[in-house]
Design a protein around this motif. Structure first.
Motif, PDB file in Angstrom:
ATOM      1  N   LEU A 148       0.829  -1.211   0.000  1.00  0.00           N
ATOM      2  CA  LEU A 148       0.000   0.000   0.000  1.00  0.00           C
ATOM      3  C   LEU A 148       0.862   1.259   0.000  1.00  0.00           C
ATOM      4  CD1 LEU A 148      -2.711  -1.422   2.363  1.00  0.00           C
ATOM      5  CD2 LEU A 148      -3.050  -0.751  -0.011  1.00  0.00           C
ATOM      6  N   GLY A 149       2.037   1.198   0.625  1.00  0.00           N
ATOM      7  CA  GLY A 149       2.957   2.344   0.556  1.00  0.00           C
ATOM      8  C   GLY A 149       3.355   2.615  -0.883  1.00  0.00           C
ATOM      9  N   GLY A 150       3.637   1.547  -1.613  1.00  0.00           N
ATOM     10  CA  GLY A 150       3.959   1.685  -3.031  1.00  0.00           C
ATOM     11  C   GLY A 150       2.763   2.205  -3.819  1.00  0.00           C
ATOM     12  N   ASN A 151       1.563   1.735  -3.483  1.00  0.00           N
ATOM     13  CA  ASN A 151       0.347   2.207  -4.151  1.00  0.00           C
ATOM     14  C   ASN A 151       0.172   3.709  -3.957  1.00  0.00           C
ATOM     15  OD1 ASN A 151      -1.761  -0.720  -3.367  1.00  0.00           O
ATOM     16  ND2 ASN A 151      -0.080  -0.475  -4.810  1.00  0.00           N
ATOM     17  N   VAL A 152       0.430   4.182  -2.726  1.00  0.00           N
ATOM     18  CA  VAL A 152       0.324   5.622  -2.456  1.00  0.00           C
ATOM     19  C   VAL A 152       1.372   6.379  -3.265  1.00  0.00           C
ATOM     20  CG1 VAL A 152       0.700   7.390  -0.685  1.00  0.00           C
ATOM     21  CG2 VAL A 152      -0.744   5.416  -0.186  1.00  0.00           C
ATOM     22  N   ALA A 153       2.599   5.878  -3.259  1.00  0.00           N
ATOM     23  CA  ALA A 153       3.673   6.563  -3.972  1.00  0.00           C
ATOM     24  C   ALA A 153       3.360   6.665  -5.462  1.00  0.00           C
ATOM     25  CB  ALA A 153       4.995   5.834  -3.763  1.00  0.00           C
ATOM     26  N   GLU A 154       2.810   5.596  -6.030  1.00  0.00           N
ATOM     27  CA  GLU A 154       2.605   5.556  -7.486  1.00  0.00           C
ATOM     28  C   GLU A 154       1.185   5.943  -7.892  1.00  0.00           C
ATOM     29  OE1 GLU A 154       5.130   4.908  -9.585  1.00  0.00           O
ATOM     30  OE2 GLU A 154       6.483   4.706  -7.884  1.00  0.00           O
ATOM     31  N   ASN A 155       0.299   6.189  -6.944  1.00  0.00           N
ATOM     32  CA  ASN A 155      -1.122   6.399  -7.239  1.00  0.00           C
ATOM     33  C   ASN A 155      -1.623   5.267  -8.134  1.00  0.00           C
ATOM     34  OD1 ASN A 155      -3.680   7.460  -7.343  1.00  0.00           O
ATOM     35  ND2 ASN A 155      -3.173   9.120  -8.757  1.00  0.00           N
ATOM     36  N   SER A 156      -1.466   4.059  -7.656  1.00  0.00           N
ATOM     37  CA  SER A 156      -1.711   2.873  -8.466  1.00  0.00           C
ATOM     38  C   SER A 156      -3.172   2.748  -8.878  1.00  0.00           C
ATOM     39  CB  SER A 156      -1.319   1.621  -7.680  1.00  0.00           C
ATOM     40  OG  SER A 156       0.034   1.713  -7.297  1.00  0.00           O
ATOM     41  N   GLY A 157      -3.360   2.114  -9.994  1.00  0.00           N
ATOM     42  CA  GLY A 157      -4.709   1.859 -10.501  1.00  0.00           C
ATOM     43  C   GLY A 157      -5.018   0.383 -10.463  1.00  0.00           C
ATOM     44  N   GLY A 158      -5.428  -0.142 -11.606  1.00  0.00           N
ATOM     45  CA  GLY A 158      -5.836  -1.534 -11.686  1.00  0.00           C
ATOM     46  C   GLY A 158      -7.080  -1.603 -12.541  1.00  0.00           C
ATOM     47  N   PRO A 159      -7.513  -2.814 -12.870  1.00  0.00           N
ATOM     48  CA  PRO A 159      -8.664  -2.952 -13.769  1.00  0.00           C
ATOM     49  C   PRO A 159      -9.953  -2.350 -13.226  1.00  0.00           C
ATOM     50  CG  PRO A 159      -7.574  -5.065 -13.409  1.00  0.00           C
ATOM     51  CD  PRO A 159      -6.930  -4.084 -12.490  1.00  0.00           C
ATOM     52  N   HIS A 160     -10.157  -2.384 -11.920  1.00  0.00           N
ATOM     53  CA  HIS A 160     -11.447  -1.972 -11.382  1.00  0.00           C
ATOM     54  C   HIS A 160     -11.527  -0.495 -11.005  1.00  0.00           C
ATOM     55  CE1 HIS A 160     -11.922  -6.347 -11.056  1.00  0.00           C
ATOM     56  NE2 HIS A 160     -13.176  -6.063 -11.304  1.00  0.00           N
ATOM     57  N   THR A 161     -10.597   0.300 -11.505  1.00  0.00           N
ATOM     58  CA  THR A 161     -10.612   1.719 -11.170  1.00  0.00           C
ATOM     59  C   THR A 161     -11.514   2.516 -12.099  1.00  0.00           C
ATOM     60  OG1 THR A 161      -8.654   2.038 -12.505  1.00  0.00           O
ATOM     61  CG2 THR A 161      -8.336   1.656 -10.175  1.00  0.00           C
ATOM     62  N   LEU A 162     -12.024   1.874 -13.158  1.00  0.00           N
ATOM     63  CA  LEU A 162     -12.868   2.589 -14.117  1.00  0.00           C
ATOM     64  C   LEU A 162     -14.068   3.215 -13.420  1.00  0.00           C
ATOM     65  CD1 LEU A 162     -13.731   3.339 -16.979  1.00  0.00           C
ATOM     66  CD2 LEU A 162     -14.580   1.016 -17.276  1.00  0.00           C
ATOM     67  N   ALA A 163     -14.755   2.438 -12.610  1.00  0.00           N
ATOM     68  CA  ALA A 163     -15.945   2.965 -11.929  1.00  0.00           C
ATOM     69  C   ALA A 163     -15.617   3.574 -10.577  1.00  0.00           C
ATOM     70  CB  ALA A 163     -16.973   1.851 -11.751  1.00  0.00           C
ATOM     71  N   TYR A 164     -14.554   3.122  -9.926  1.00  0.00           N
ATOM     72  CA  TYR A 164     -14.360   3.478  -8.521  1.00  0.00           C
ATOM     73  C   TYR A 164     -13.126   4.327  -8.239  1.00  0.00           C
ATOM     74  CZ  TYR A 164     -17.982  -0.001  -7.824  1.00  0.00           C
ATOM     75  OH  TYR A 164     -19.157  -0.692  -7.869  1.00  0.00           O
ATOM     76  N   GLY A 165     -12.350   4.658  -9.279  1.00  0.00           N
ATOM     77  CA  GLY A 165     -11.218   5.539  -9.061  1.00  0.00           C
ATOM     78  C   GLY A 165      -9.942   4.802  -8.677  1.00  0.00           C
ATOM     79  N   VAL A 166      -8.845   5.558  -8.649  1.00  0.00           N
ATOM     80  CA  VAL A 166      -7.522   5.013  -8.366  1.00  0.00           C
ATOM     81  C   VAL A 166      -7.165   5.275  -6.908  1.00  0.00           C
ATOM     82  CG1 VAL A 166      -6.757   5.179 -10.756  1.00  0.00           C
ATOM     83  CG2 VAL A 166      -6.478   7.138  -9.249  1.00  0.00           C
ATOM     84  N   THR A 167      -5.925   5.023  -6.526  1.00  0.00           N
ATOM     85  CA  THR A 167      -5.538   5.110  -5.115  1.00  0.00           C
ATOM     86  C   THR A 167      -5.884   6.463  -4.496  1.00  0.00           C
ATOM     87  OG1 THR A 167      -3.779   3.502  -5.454  1.00  0.00           O
ATOM     88  CG2 THR A 167      -3.604   4.894  -3.500  1.00  0.00           C
ATOM     89  N   THR A 168      -5.632   7.538  -5.223  1.00  0.00           N
ATOM     90  CA  THR A 168      -5.842   8.877  -4.638  1.00  0.00           C
ATOM     91  C   THR A 168      -7.293   9.112  -4.223  1.00  0.00           C
ATOM     92  OG1 THR A 168      -5.335  11.228  -4.892  1.00  0.00           O
ATOM     93  CG2 THR A 168      -6.295  10.135  -6.803  1.00  0.00           C
ATOM     94  N   ASN A 169      -8.225   8.431  -4.874  1.00  0.00           N
ATOM     95  CA  ASN A 169      -9.634   8.582  -4.527  1.00  0.00           C
ATOM     96  C   ASN A 169     -10.000   7.783  -3.278  1.00  0.00           C
ATOM     97  OD1 ASN A 169      -9.611   8.198  -7.910  1.00  0.00           O
ATOM     98  ND2 ASN A 169     -10.339  10.110  -7.070  1.00  0.00           N
ATOM     99  N   HIS A 170      -9.059   7.022  -2.736  1.00  0.00           N
ATOM    100  CA  HIS A 170      -9.346   6.135  -1.608  1.00  0.00           C
ATOM    101  C   HIS A 170      -8.424   6.350  -0.414  1.00  0.00           C
ATOM    102  CE1 HIS A 170     -12.313   3.841  -3.939  1.00  0.00           C
ATOM    103  NE2 HIS A 170     -11.522   4.123  -4.952  1.00  0.00           N
ATOM    104  N   VAL A 171      -7.665   7.439  -0.420  1.00  0.00           N
ATOM    105  CA  VAL A 171      -6.781   7.739   0.714  1.00  0.00           C
ATOM    106  C   VAL A 171      -7.262   9.026   1.374  1.00  0.00           C
ATOM    107  CG1 VAL A 171      -4.428   8.322   1.420  1.00  0.00           C
ATOM    108  CG2 VAL A 171      -4.804   6.615  -0.364  1.00  0.00           C
TER     109      VAL A 171
END
Lengths: 480, 383
Positions: A148-171
């Motif tokens: 999760l530290g890496g996810n925050v650093a990179e603002n990680s996405g993934g397949p399911h971010t289309l409807a629900y957003g990427v890391t920045t929308n969840h921190v």
């Protein structure tokens, strides 16, 4: 400045000093120990002078303070799955591993939040919260390993971010250690805080603004139900036009993934997910939410697929079938090893209506440079991932041609109003390309942010911003 | 409170940046306005220049099939809404002052309404900005794509910055198709805890409601729910809400009532308006304590995001004491708050931000980096 190395404590002197500061068991320094920290998921490598394994925020703060006083670069590292060289100590110094700061501190069900240390593995959080009917939405393909530290650093996405957003929308909250050792708490469990959105500014800064030591994330109720289908199309054109039609019809699936024939063949050989081998392009579409409307939406999607000449449409009937369809997608990068010993994963973004033309350009560019390219990507976001294959055993020429193809594709993405990177980050892979997308004034504004957080420039140096030494070659090439 | 000498309305981004550069060189204080709907935000400060963005207006680019729109910052929110509606789309922000507010003002004030939990807030929907800075440059951040991690996300820095770092001149948003169906539901409860417990269940239900609002009423606590989507999803959302809300629940057209609740900042001319953001589970305790204050007049809570507004009216001393206590309550619960609006008389004694925000030192450093002469919106910098 021809070389990036600055004055400051380095080598065995640094290792000994850090061992004294933190204790011997929290510092690695032999060549054998350092070797495994010289690479990540990208292609570049560099050896750190020392590796620190802090066990607390106080450790990180003391370490940063020491580094500040002795001009030592400090480079945070999660699981090392990053695809842009974010964890590579390109200017030497200390790599900070979060392997020992990997606890879920709190699962706060009434507030729909979790508080975690940065070393927690992405999937472990959703596994831990599943009994409460909750999950952490961002799901990078590396979610079984990435932190999760890496996810925050990179603002990680993934397949399911289309409807629900990427890391920045969840921190919603962070604890940071700045490069001078100062500990700063930002945000919290509320949806916002007063003053500037420093949490939002920090997420995606790739370790260049400071080090995250604690993260407060949103937890989301698990969807009541899902529908997952794959559709096979004669060509990639038809598959990408289908994506545009689905979006334009007002349907926002939780994921729309696309795969070309070359990728499909590699995936089938590797995990046999049941993808049709004769299709020119395949879409994997998932919708989720309340059970009631799902089948209506699924039928609409199927009709759109058929209107674009889909030959096969298969709907996962069970959770097991759904997992199998996803296993193919999530294992796609790993499966590429069957096609080629080396490859570049590119990560450009374009407005999604431009997909057909950009995919044609990718194909032509590959053919012109004599490199094979497979495509596996987040079509719904317009986030393309061309996998450009090369074989270093055939000499440096193939790598050069792969790089030239990369630059051509990324330039086209930027010209289409898009971006150099949708989720993998800039790191040291694309920092030289930043001027393709940003004017000098834009980069100067980012530099102001950097100077506010890290005036000494010790936080992950050599990343994000073009560096005069390494990027000279590229700027010459760009001027030609 | 905001007396000014010069009024300027630059015609484009470049002219705007040039005005800022000159003001910076001369050390003249600049206030920034769009529709001037949120003129009450911030603390008193004397300004030399009032810069209006209203001439930097118009839809720059709308690509319906991409679900994105690029719009000049001085465009009225209502005009953007009308333009998008012609293509069957909408920007899912139910901002207060929606008739006269401009896009730039909505971003600068982070002026969300009740839909944030359903669709995301300004920070989540904004994907690109152009901003005029005091060094005379116009910078671009983000773009017209929905996913983008190239460089720092400066969009986030400008959302809620109240014009203290630069003047937003253009913005690109994600938009959505206008849903086919809508429905509403109202209910009444004797206690705050019953109201917020029902709201929490509704906010977490699988067919996600668009707005879940709790209000203090003379005889108890009211709940207002709206849902939009396809027919079946809306029907399900209302059925689940009815189940959670219990016997008093009834179907109703809730548009006007939500609009009235949303426009509380426009109505709260007298006394003080406190706005807080709380951890979700702290809402009942906060709302109960607020309703017990002597000067309490009205409470409107976006219960799905835990953002509450409390209007206080009475003797100045009592209002000031109660307002301070409510912000302190929010802080103590792990949330955050501000005095969003107060009467002219109270503006001397009630500062917008009673306490320093978390990260104040970093905020000051950012302010110095972007506005070294300190000319932008002197009364609107937190901390």
């Amino acid at each position: 400045m021809a070389t990036a190395v600055r004055a400051g404590m380095r080598g065995t002197a640094l290792v000994r000093a850090l061992q004294e500061l933190l204790g011997a068991k929290k510092v690695l320094g032999t060549p054998e120990e350092l070797l495994i920290y010289e690479y990540d998921g990208a292609v570049d490598t560099a050896t750190p002078d020392a590796v620190a394994l802090p066990e607390s925020t106080a450790d990180v703060s003391a370490l940063a303070r020491f580094c500040y006083e002795h001009a030592v670069p400090i480079v945070p590292r999660g699981a090392g799955t990053g695809l842009s060289g974010g964890a590579i100590p390109v200017e030497g110094g200390v790599v900070v591993s979060f392997a020992r700061m990997a606890r879920i501190l709190e699962i706060d069900v009434p507030n729909l939040r979790a508080v975690v240390q940065p070393g927690v593995i992405n999937l472990h959080l959703s596994t831990a919260t599943a009994p409460h009917g909750l999950y952490f939405v961002p799901d990078p393909s590396s979610q079984k390993a990435c932190t999760l530290g890496g996810n925050v650093a990179e603002n990680s996405g993934g397949p399911h971010t289309l409807a629900y957003g990427v890391t920045t929308n969840h921190v919603t909250g962070l604890e940071l250690v700045l490069s001078d050792g100062t500990v700063v708490r930002l945000g919290g469990k509320a949806v916002e805080s007063e003053g500037y959105d420093l949490v939002g500014t920090f997420v995606g800064s790739e370790g260049t603004l400071g080090i995250v030591t604690e993260i407060t994330v949103k937890l989301t109720p698990l969807p009541e139900d899902k529908r997952t289908l794959i559709a096979a199309f004669p060509t990639m054109d038809e598959a990408s036009e289908t994506v545009s039609s689905i979006i334009a019809a007002g349907i926002v699936p939780s994921a729309i993934e696309m795969m070309d024939q070359l990728a499909t063949q590699a995936v089938e050989a590797s995990v046999s997910a049941g993808y049709p081998l004769d299709a020119g392009g395949i879409l994997l579409v998932e919708i989720d939410g309340a059970r009631d409307g799902l089948d209506d939406v699924r039928e609409k999607i199927e009709a759109i697929c058929r209107a674009h000449d889909a030959s096969t449409i298969r709907v996962a009937a069970t959770a097991l079938e759904r997992e199998r369809l996803w296993a193919g997608r999530k294992g796609a990068f790993a499966a590429m090893g069957r096609l080629s010993p080396d490859y570049y994963v590119q990560d450009g973004v374009i407005p999604r209506t431009r997909l057909p033309e950009i995919l044609r350009l990718v194909k032509e560019s590959g053919e012109r440079h004599g490199v094979r390219i497979a495509n596996v990507f987040h079509a719904g976001d317009g986030n393309i991932h061309p996998l450009i294959m090369f074989d270093l055993r055939n000499g440096p020429d193939e790598l050069e041609r792969a790089k030239e193809t990369s630059i051509e594709i990324l330039t086209a993405c930027v010209e289409a109003g898009g971006s150099l990177t949708g989720e993998h980050g800039v790191g040291m892979e694309k920092n030289c390309y930043m001027p393709l997308q940003f004017a000098p004034a834009d980069l100067a504004a980012m530099r102001r942010v950097k100077d506010a957080f890290d005036p000494a420039g010790l936080a992950n140096p050599g990343k994000v911003f073009p560096t005069p030494g390494r990027c000279r070659e590229f700027s010459l090439a760009a001027r030609r | 409170m905001r007396a000014t000498q010069d009024r300027v309305a630059p015609a484009d981004a470049g002219e705007c940046a040039a005005i800022l550069a000159q003001a910076g060189a001369e050390g003249r204080m600049v206030g920034i306005g769009g529709g001037l709907t949120k003129h009450y935000l911030g603390d008193a400060a004397s300004l030399d220049i009032e810069l209006r963005t209203t001439s930097i207006a118009g839809i720059v680019d709308h690509v319906p099939a991409d679900l994105t729109v690029t719009v000049a910052a001085g465009t009225r929110f209502a005009d953007l809404r009308a333009a998008l509606a012609r293509a069957g789309q909408f920007l899912p922000i139910d901002t207060p002052h929606a008739d006269d507010a401009t896009i730039g003002g909505v971003i600068a004030a982070n002026a969300n309404g009740f839909w944030r939990a359903r669709y995301g807030g300004v920070r989540d929907l904004l994907i690109g900005t152009r901003v005029a800075l005091t060094d005379g440059t116009v910078i671009r951040s983000g773009g017209r794509v929905v996913k983008n991690v190239a460089g720092y996300d400066l969009n986030k820095l400008f959302v809620g910055s109240f014009g203290t770092l630069g003047v937003i001149v253009e913005a690109t948003f994600k938009v959505l198709p206008i849903p086919a169906a809508e429905a509403g539901l109202i209910a009444r409860f004797g206690t705050a805890s019953d109201a917020f417990n029902a709201a929490a269940i509704i906010a977490r239900a699988p067919a996600r409601a668009e707005a879940v609002v709790v209000e203090r009423q003379p005889d108890g606590w009211g709940l207002v729910v709206s849902a939009r989507g396809d027919d079946k999803t809306v029907a399900r959302a209302v059925a689940d809400a009815r189940h959670a809300a219990g016997s008093s629940a009834e179907s109703a057209a809730v548009g006007d009532r939500l609009a009235l609740a949303r426009e509380l900042p426009a109505r709260a001319v007298e006394g003080a308006l406190v706005r807080v953001a709380l951890p979700l589970a702290s809402q009942t305790a906060f709302a109960e304590a607020a309703a017990r204050r002597d000067t309490f007049r009205e409470l409107v809570a976006d219960a799905s995001s835990a953002v509450h507004r409390v209007h206080l009216i009475g003797e100045d001393d009592a209002v000031a004491e109660d307002a301070g206590a409510l912000v302190a309550n929010a802080r103590a619960a792990g949330g955050t708050g501000r005095i969003e609006r107060r009467s002219a008389r109270l503006s001397e004694r009630l500062r917008t931000w009673p306490d320093a925000p978390l990260g104040e030192t970093l905020m000051r450093r950012l302010k110095t980096q972007f506005d070294p002469a300190g000319i932008l919106e002197p009364g609107r910098s937190p901390g």
